[in-house]
Design a protein around this motif. Structure first.
Motif, mmCIF file in Angstrom:
data_model
loop_
_atom_site.group_PDB
_atom_site.id
_atom_site.type_symbol
_atom_site.label_atom_id
_atom_site.label_comp_id
_atom_site.label_asym_id
_atom_site.label_seq_id
_atom_site.Cartn_x
_atom_site.Cartn_y
_atom_site.Cartn_z
ATOM 1 N N PHE A 32 0.835 -1.208 0.000
ATOM 2 C CA PHE A 32 0.000 0.000 0.000
ATOM 3 C C PHE A 32 0.869 1.257 0.000
ATOM 4 C CE2 PHE A 32 -3.866 -2.393 1.253
ATOM 5 C CZ PHE A 32 -4.775 -1.735 0.433
ATOM 6 N N PHE A 33 1.889 1.285 0.843
ATOM 7 C CA PHE A 33 2.746 2.462 0.902
ATOM 8 C C PHE A 33 3.604 2.596 -0.350
ATOM 9 C CE2 PHE A 33 1.834 2.139 5.490
ATOM 10 C CZ PHE A 33 1.466 3.462 5.718
ATOM 11 N N ILE A 34 3.987 1.475 -0.955
ATOM 12 C CA ILE A 34 4.761 1.536 -2.205
ATOM 13 C C ILE A 34 3.930 2.183 -3.306
ATOM 14 C CG2 ILE A 34 5.739 0.141 -4.065
ATOM 15 C CD1 ILE A 34 6.757 -1.800 -1.939
ATOM 16 N N TRP A 35 2.681 1.725 -3.444
ATOM 17 C CA TRP A 35 1.834 2.267 -4.511
ATOM 18 C C TRP A 35 1.461 3.723 -4.264
ATOM 19 C CZ3 TRP A 35 1.249 0.370 -9.160
ATOM 20 C CH2 TRP A 35 1.467 -0.995 -9.375
ATOM 21 N N TYR A 36 1.289 4.088 -3.003
ATOM 22 C CA TYR A 36 0.856 5.452 -2.703
ATOM 23 C C TYR A 36 2.018 6.452 -2.673
ATOM 24 C CZ TYR A 36 -1.131 9.428 -0.192
ATOM 25 O OH TYR A 36 -1.518 10.697 0.168
ATOM 26 N N LEU A 37 3.159 6.054 -2.112
ATOM 27 C CA LEU A 37 4.260 6.986 -1.919
ATOM 28 C C LEU A 37 5.414 6.818 -2.908
ATOM 29 C CD1 LEU A 37 4.507 6.845 1.993
ATOM 30 C CD2 LEU A 37 3.419 8.620 0.605
ATOM 31 N N VAL A 38 5.723 5.577 -3.265
ATOM 32 C CA VAL A 38 6.924 5.313 -4.061
ATOM 33 C C VAL A 38 6.659 5.364 -5.558
ATOM 34 C CG1 VAL A 38 8.791 3.673 -4.513
ATOM 35 C CG2 VAL A 38 7.884 3.920 -2.197
ATOM 36 N N VAL A 39 5.587 4.703 -6.004
ATOM 37 C CA VAL A 39 5.321 4.611 -7.447
ATOM 38 C C VAL A 39 5.231 5.975 -8.127
ATOM 39 C CG1 VAL A 39 3.620 3.878 -9.160
ATOM 40 C CG2 VAL A 39 4.309 2.307 -7.335
ATOM 41 N N PRO A 40 4.515 6.978 -7.549
ATOM 42 C CA PRO A 40 4.483 8.290 -8.219
ATOM 43 C C PRO A 40 5.867 8.906 -8.424
ATOM 44 C CG PRO A 40 2.761 8.164 -6.570
ATOM 45 C CD PRO A 40 3.622 6.956 -6.377
ATOM 46 N N GLU A 41 6.817 8.586 -7.544
ATOM 47 C CA GLU A 41 8.174 9.129 -7.673
ATOM 48 C C GLU A 41 8.977 8.390 -8.737
ATOM 49 O OE1 GLU A 41 8.986 11.800 -6.152
ATOM 50 O OE2 GLU A 41 7.179 11.882 -4.892
ATOM 51 N N LEU A 42 8.594 7.165 -9.051
ATOM 52 C CA LEU A 42 9.316 6.385 -10.052
ATOM 53 C C LEU A 42 8.820 6.642 -11.468
ATOM 54 C CD1 LEU A 42 9.522 2.932 -8.208
ATOM 55 C CD2 LEU A 42 11.246 4.745 -8.295
ATOM 56 N N LEU A 43 7.637 7.190 -11.600
ATOM 57 C CA LEU A 43 7.076 7.479 -12.914
ATOM 58 C C LEU A 43 7.763 8.699 -13.525
ATOM 59 C CD1 LEU A 43 3.268 7.042 -12.118
ATOM 60 C CD2 LEU A 43 4.723 5.448 -13.371
ATOM 61 N N PRO A 44 7.635 8.889 -14.840
ATOM 62 C CA PRO A 44 8.128 10.133 -15.447
ATOM 63 C C PRO A 44 7.554 11.342 -14.720
ATOM 64 C CG PRO A 44 7.504 8.563 -17.150
ATOM 65 C CD PRO A 44 7.087 7.957 -15.840
ATOM 66 N N ALA A 45 8.310 12.437 -14.713
ATOM 67 C CA ALA A 45 7.936 13.610 -13.915
ATOM 68 C C ALA A 45 6.527 14.107 -14.212
ATOM 69 C CB ALA A 45 8.944 14.732 -14.157
ATOM 70 N N SER A 46 6.150 14.126 -15.479
ATOM 71 C CA SER A 46 4.818 14.628 -15.833
ATOM 72 C C SER A 46 3.716 13.748 -15.256
ATOM 73 C CB SER A 46 4.672 14.710 -17.355
ATOM 74 O OG SER A 46 4.898 13.435 -17.953
ATOM 75 N N ALA A 47 3.889 12.413 -15.390
ATOM 76 C CA ALA A 47 2.884 11.484 -14.863
ATOM 77 C C ALA A 47 2.851 11.510 -13.342
ATOM 78 C CB ALA A 47 3.162 10.071 -15.368
ATOM 79 N N GLY A 48 4.030 11.560 -12.719
ATOM 80 C CA GLY A 48 4.084 11.596 -11.262
ATOM 81 C C GLY A 48 3.453 12.851 -10.689
ATOM 82 N N ASN A 49 3.740 13.996 -11.315
ATOM 83 C CA ASN A 49 3.147 15.259 -10.842
ATOM 84 C C ASN A 49 1.632 15.260 -11.032
ATOM 85 O OD1 ASN A 49 5.632 16.305 -10.097
ATOM 86 N ND2 ASN A 49 6.004 17.225 -12.108
ATOM 87 N N TRP A 50 1.185 14.677 -12.148
ATOM 88 C CA TRP A 50 -0.257 14.612 -12.384
ATOM 89 C C TRP A 50 -0.947 13.793 -11.300
ATOM 90 C CZ3 TRP A 50 -3.357 10.290 -13.629
ATOM 91 C CH2 TRP A 50 -4.683 10.593 -13.965
ATOM 92 N N LEU A 51 -0.336 12.668 -10.935
ATOM 93 C CA LEU A 51 -0.912 11.834 -9.881
ATOM 94 C C LEU A 51 -0.955 12.578 -8.555
ATOM 95 C CD1 LEU A 51 0.580 8.253 -10.460
ATOM 96 C CD2 LEU A 51 -1.826 8.940 -10.610
ATOM 97 N N LYS A 52 0.124 13.270 -8.236
ATOM 98 C CA LYS A 52 0.205 13.944 -6.941
ATOM 99 C C LYS A 52 -0.698 15.171 -6.861
ATOM 100 C CE LYS A 52 4.758 13.781 -7.229
ATOM 101 N NZ LYS A 52 6.213 13.961 -6.936
ATOM 102 N N GLN A 53 -1.142 15.678 -8.015
ATOM 103 C CA GLN A 53 -2.039 16.831 -8.021
ATOM 104 C C GLN A 53 -3.516 16.442 -7.994
ATOM 105 O OE1 GLN A 53 -0.825 19.052 -11.463
ATOM 106 N NE2 GLN A 53 1.121 19.692 -10.556
ATOM 107 N N LEU A 54 -3.793 15.144 -8.059
ATOM 108 C CA LEU A 54 -5.178 14.691 -7.965
ATOM 109 C C LEU A 54 -5.713 14.949 -6.558
ATOM 110 C CD1 LEU A 54 -4.947 11.234 -9.816
ATOM 111 C CD2 LEU A 54 -6.038 13.315 -10.671
#
Length: 246
Positions: free
Chosen positions: A82-104
């Motif tokens: 759960f913590f990997i998918w919520y905290l780690v995965v957005p940081e491993l994605l390309p910057a645009s995709a990760g930022n989009w996820l974190k802005q939801l």
């Protein structure tokens, strides 16, 4: 120890000023739990079936992919995933995709991470059920499908899977129940599911027993509905000559 029972607290307006009652909080949490579990179950059934088929393929490389998948998702504790998918995965994605996820909106982030995590974790267990169902069939069924001119994938689709799914309805019922219970772990990343709403109710009212008795009854109700639904499905799909068939 003295304890002041007050079941009426469930019908009291919440002290946060929201236009609802504490029972409304629990009902809202129940809706989140059911929604997360059902969507995650679809992911688990699709992914588990795919990798379960891979594990029984004659091609050793494809079978190895299925084996590695199961090993990864079954050997990492659910709460860690759960913590990997919520905290780690957005940081491993390309910057645009990760930022989009974190802005939801936070609620969307919690819900998305929960369904993906819970779905893939359960899919590893479904994968083993599908594999065991396919391997329980006589080897002649695969040979008969290929002899009729089916491709390998067509043999699985039209011959092996329709029968193996009927065999594994009982163990799938267990996994279906587990996904509702495991959804309670999602509250650790902030999802306001049934268990999280119960803890919130305790924080605001200090009525511990009423809160968790109500939640326990809600989980029992879910289990009864699921078991009766799957029992009906098992009766409708059983095959003569196989486990559970007449």
């Amino acid at each position: 120890m003295s304890y002041h029972w007050n079941w009426g607290v469930l019908l009291s307006p919440v002290s946060t000023g929201e236009p609802t009652t504490y029972l409304g909080w629990l009902i809202s949490g129940l809706g989140v739990t059911v929604s997360v579990s059902l969507v995650a179950w679809v992911i688990a059934l699709v992914a588990g079936s795919f990798f379960g088929v891979l594990r029984t393929m004659p091609n050793k490389r494809l079978a190895a992919i299925g084996t590695v998948y199961v090993a990864i998702f079954r050997n990492i504790p659910l709460i860690v995933q759960f913590f990997i998918w919520y905290l780690v995965v957005p940081e491993l994605l390309p910057a645009s995709a990760g930022n989009w996820l974190k802005q939801l909106p936070p609620g969307v982030q919690f819900f998305s991470a929960s369904i993906v995590c819970l779905g893939l974790f359960t899919s590893a267990r479904v994968c083993e059920q599908v594999r065991s169902g396919i391997e329980a069939l006589p080897r002649g069924q695969r040979a008969a499908g290929l002899a009729m001119g089916f491709t390998e994938w067509q043999t699985y689709r039209y011959v092996l899977l329709p029968v193996s799914y009927r065999i594994i309805v009982p163990p799938l019922t267990s996994e279906f129940l587990n996904i509702f219970k495991n959804s309670a772990v999602a509250s650790t990343i902030g999802l306001l599911d049934l268990s999280a709403q119960a803890r919130q109710l305790v924080d605001y009212t200090a009525q511990t027993y009423e809160s968790f008795i109500a939640v326990t009854l809600a989980y029992v109700l879910i289990n009864l509905v699921v078991m009766n639904l799957m029992r009906w499905l098992e009766r409708r799909t059983r095959l003569p000559g196989y486990i559970g068939g007449k």
